[in-house]
Motif scaffolding. Structure first.
Motif: not given
Length: 188
Positions: A65-67, A70, A103, A150, A169, A171
């Motif tokens: 998974k990549t953020n 976001v 990330q 976050k 999680t 950010d």
């Protein structure tokens, strides 16, 4: 196989006798109900040339998974929003899309104003953050972290995460105050 009817017991079906159906190719007897089910299956079956619906695989390998989306939203709506920051915003988004990391993290100056300083990508092999855009140290080690945040895209704000370990999680981050220098020179 051709199916033919054959009465048994010398009585007719209409007269209350028991009728059975027999396939010509075998001596196996089938009831009237089974014969109807066979006919229904034949009539309802899809032709062989029509595509079958896709089947769901039993096991799917987990994807990383990549953020990045976001972080792009955070840059556009919170960190570098507005006309004066439009050029910086475009450069930051370009740096995110050109990097193949999974990330991403935004560096803030302090935990009160949360002024944007840079964007970092997490290097999982060496457990450190590498700068891809903005101002700040070239690398950030876990021992340098002060606060973790976050991003909530609904309220368009960063909220505190009460942990000292870097997790997927996270950010946004701040580093310890003593690592910031007035002249822009960083110890690392």
């Amino acid at each position: 196989a051709v199916v033919s009817t054959q009465s048994t017991g010398g009585s007719d079906v209409n007269n209350g006798g028991s009728a059975t159906y027999r396939k010509n190719s075998s001596s196996e007897k089938t009831s009237h109900r089974d014969y109807r089910e066979i006919e229904i299956r034949k009539n309802c079956a899809a032709p062989k040339n029509t595509p079958r619906p896709p089947t769901v695989p039993l096991f799917v390998a987990p994807s990383a998974k990549t953020n990045s989306k976001v972080i792009c939203n955070a840059v556009c709506w919170t960190c570098l929003s507005g006309a004066p920051d439009k050029k910086q915003q475009q450069l930051a988004l370009k740096a995110i899309t050109e990097n193949d990391g999974q990330q991403f993290v935004i560096l803030f100056r302090d935990n009160i104003a949360k002024k944007f300083r840079g964007i970092y990508v997490f290097d999982s092999q060496n457990s450190k953050l590498l700068k891809i855009f903005g101002k700040g140290p070239k690398t950030i080690l876990p021992s340098m972290l002060s606060n973790l945040y976050k991003y909530d895209s609904g309220s368009r704000a960063f909220s505190d995460i009460h942990t000292k370990a870097f997790t997927p999680t996270v950010d946004g981050i701040t580093i310890k105050n003593e690592l910031w220098r007035k002249a822009g020179v960083f110890p690392c």
